[in-house]
Scaffold this motif. Sequence first.
Motif, PDB file in Angstrom:
ATOM      1  N   LEU A   9       0.854  -1.180   0.000  1.00 51.25           N
ATOM      2  CA  LEU A   9       0.000   0.000   0.000  1.00 51.25           C
ATOM      3  C   LEU A   9       0.893   1.233   0.000  1.00 51.25           C
ATOM      4  O   LEU A   9       1.493   1.580   1.032  1.00 51.25           O
ATOM      5  CB  LEU A   9      -0.915  -0.014   1.227  1.00 51.25           C
ATOM      6  CG  LEU A   9      -1.791  -1.268   1.379  1.00 51.25           C
ATOM      7  CD1 LEU A   9      -2.525  -1.233   2.722  1.00 51.25           C
ATOM      8  CD2 LEU A   9      -2.771  -1.388   0.230  1.00 51.25           C
ATOM      9  N   ALA A  10       1.004   1.875  -1.131  1.00 49.67           N
ATOM     10  CA  ALA A  10       1.921   3.005  -1.269  1.00 49.67           C
ATOM     11  C   ALA A  10       1.563   4.103  -0.271  1.00 49.67           C
ATOM     12  O   ALA A  10       0.411   4.546  -0.219  1.00 49.67           O
ATOM     13  CB  ALA A  10       1.870   3.553  -2.688  1.00 49.67           C
ATOM     14  N   PRO A  11       2.520   4.540   0.549  1.00 57.40           N
ATOM     15  CA  PRO A  11       2.218   5.597   1.529  1.00 57.40           C
ATOM     16  C   PRO A  11       1.971   6.929   0.855  1.00 57.40           C
ATOM     17  O   PRO A  11       2.527   7.229  -0.207  1.00 57.40           O
ATOM     18  CB  PRO A  11       3.487   5.636   2.391  1.00 57.40           C
ATOM     19  CG  PRO A  11       4.569   5.117   1.505  1.00 57.40           C
ATOM     20  CD  PRO A  11       3.919   4.102   0.608  1.00 57.40           C
ATOM     21  N   ARG A  12       1.092   7.698   1.462  1.00 54.66           N
ATOM     22  CA  ARG A  12       0.841   9.034   0.947  1.00 54.66           C
ATOM     23  C   ARG A  12       1.999   9.953   1.290  1.00 54.66           C
ATOM     24  O   ARG A  12       2.504   9.945   2.404  1.00 54.66           O
ATOM     25  CB  ARG A  12      -0.451   9.598   1.544  1.00 54.66           C
ATOM     26  CG  ARG A  12      -1.702   8.827   1.138  1.00 54.66           C
ATOM     27  CD  ARG A  12      -2.931   9.468   1.759  1.00 54.66           C
ATOM     28  NE  ARG A  12      -4.145   8.751   1.383  1.00 54.66           N
ATOM     29  CZ  ARG A  12      -5.361   9.093   1.788  1.00 54.66           C
ATOM     30  NH1 ARG A  12      -5.518  10.160   2.596  1.00 54.66           N
ATOM     31  NH2 ARG A  12      -6.411   8.405   1.401  1.00 54.66           N
ATOM     32  N   VAL A  13       2.412  10.720   0.338  1.00 51.44           N
ATOM     33  CA  VAL A  13       3.492  11.680   0.550  1.00 51.44           C
ATOM     34  C   VAL A  13       2.889  13.070   0.703  1.00 51.44           C
ATOM     35  O   VAL A  13       2.222  13.568  -0.201  1.00 51.44           O
ATOM     36  CB  VAL A  13       4.493  11.667  -0.628  1.00 51.44           C
ATOM     37  CG1 VAL A  13       5.585  12.701  -0.397  1.00 51.44           C
ATOM     38  CG2 VAL A  13       5.077  10.277  -0.814  1.00 51.44           C
ATOM     39  N   LYS A  14       3.066  13.642   1.887  1.00 52.42           N
ATOM     40  CA  LYS A  14       2.513  14.975   2.156  1.00 52.42           C
ATOM     41  C   LYS A  14       3.431  16.052   1.616  1.00 52.42           C
ATOM     42  O   LYS A  14       4.637  16.051   1.889  1.00 52.42           O
ATOM     43  CB  LYS A  14       2.318  15.154   3.664  1.00 52.42           C
ATOM     44  CG  LYS A  14       1.276  14.200   4.255  1.00 52.42           C
ATOM     45  CD  LYS A  14       1.100  14.477   5.747  1.00 52.42           C
ATOM     46  CE  LYS A  14       0.064  13.536   6.340  1.00 52.42           C
ATOM     47  NZ  LYS A  14      -0.131  13.803   7.794  1.00 52.42           N
ATOM     48  N   SER A  15       2.865  16.940   0.844  1.00 48.32           N
ATOM     49  CA  SER A  15       3.645  18.045   0.291  1.00 48.32           C
ATOM     50  C   SER A  15       3.810  19.136   1.356  1.00 48.32           C
ATOM     51  O   SER A  15       2.899  19.366   2.148  1.00 48.32           O
ATOM     52  CB  SER A  15       2.944  18.649  -0.933  1.00 48.32           C
ATOM     53  OG  SER A  15       2.781  17.651  -1.937  1.00 48.32           O
ATOM     54  N   PRO A  16       4.967  19.792   1.384  1.00 54.74           N
ATOM     55  CA  PRO A  16       5.160  20.863   2.372  1.00 54.74           C
ATOM     56  C   PRO A  16       4.235  22.035   2.121  1.00 54.74           C
ATOM     57  O   PRO A  16       3.905  22.341   0.967  1.00 54.74           O
ATOM     58  CB  PRO A  16       6.633  21.253   2.178  1.00 54.74           C
ATOM     59  CG  PRO A  16       6.957  20.815   0.783  1.00 54.74           C
ATOM     60  CD  PRO A  16       6.141  19.577   0.531  1.00 54.74           C
ATOM     61  N   LYS A  17       3.761  22.662   3.179  1.00 60.72           N
ATOM     62  CA  LYS A  17       2.872  23.812   3.054  1.00 60.72           C
ATOM     63  C   LYS A  17       3.674  25.113   3.137  1.00 60.72           C
ATOM     64  O   LYS A  17       4.571  25.240   3.968  1.00 60.72           O
ATOM     65  CB  LYS A  17       1.829  23.786   4.169  1.00 60.72           C
ATOM     66  CG  LYS A  17       0.894  22.570   4.073  1.00 60.72           C
ATOM     67  CD  LYS A  17      -0.127  22.604   5.203  1.00 60.72           C
ATOM     68  CE  LYS A  17      -1.057  21.414   5.117  1.00 60.72           C
ATOM     69  NZ  LYS A  17      -2.066  21.426   6.212  1.00 60.72           N
TER      70      LYS A  17
END
Length: 297
Positions: free
Chosen positions: A287-295
């Motif tokens: 299950l590919a982890p979600r990559v959070k983009s920097p804010k």
Amino acid sequence: MKQIFTHTLGLLLAVTLVATEANAQQFTKRKQYNSVGITLNAMNYFGDIVPKASFASFRVAASRPNVGINVTRRFAPRLSGRASFAYGRITAEDSKAADQNDPDARYRYNRNMNVRNDIFELSAVGVFDLIENRNNYLKRPDFVPYVFAGVAVFHHAPKGLVEGGNTGGLTTGSYIDLQPLQTEGVSYSKTQISIPFGGGVRYKLNKSFDIGLEIGWRKTFTDYLDDVSKNYIERSRLVTPAAQYFGHDNVRNTTDFTNFNEPGQMRGKGNEKDWYIVTGLTLNYILAPRVKSPKFR
């Protein structure tokens, strides 16, 4: 065998703790990931109804299917945790496992026991990879050997086949639940604890799938996976036709042994717990982890 098991499990746990402590600080959450999998296995057992009175003795032809599902969490470069649920069956028959011409096996052949046991298992194990991966799941190694150990709870229900002879009115060819019969005057639970441990190899098919080959032993704390453990008891204590058949009357008519099934005579080894073993293939989907983009503000 008990010493080998104890030393192997102790070494595995020690190595796992050291590796976890050393790697936890260097393995960020962004590199952790989950996977789900299915397993297709062959299942065997070691107990009282086997070809030889030894731990390593089992009958290949008695292998039965085992299927399962699992969820795995990658915590560190070498360490994962895995929860699994599986169902399988073990079978054994003295008439097929024991050679009547073998002096050491003739006793078991004449005993004429048989069992079929469906086992449902829920387990949690730690998996230690022998090759580490400090990168994300996309850059994981192509080939990884590993070992594992943990704890499991299982539910089992040994049943015996009515084969004929002095059946006491029982239907030939029917399977009877053995645990309520108390064939040795012993009440045992159908729900038990086991210690699963073993090893395997895992191969990367592509970025999302791994396939593995694994063998795992289950050290149980019961001697009644096959409903055979100690000695024959008085026939008068076996109050139903089924109990009398499986606990006394299903032995072969033979002159090899005097008073073969009399009270106090040996029915099982009585000095070892039963084991079961699971060997087969696992297919895991990552299950590919979600990559959070920097804010940015």
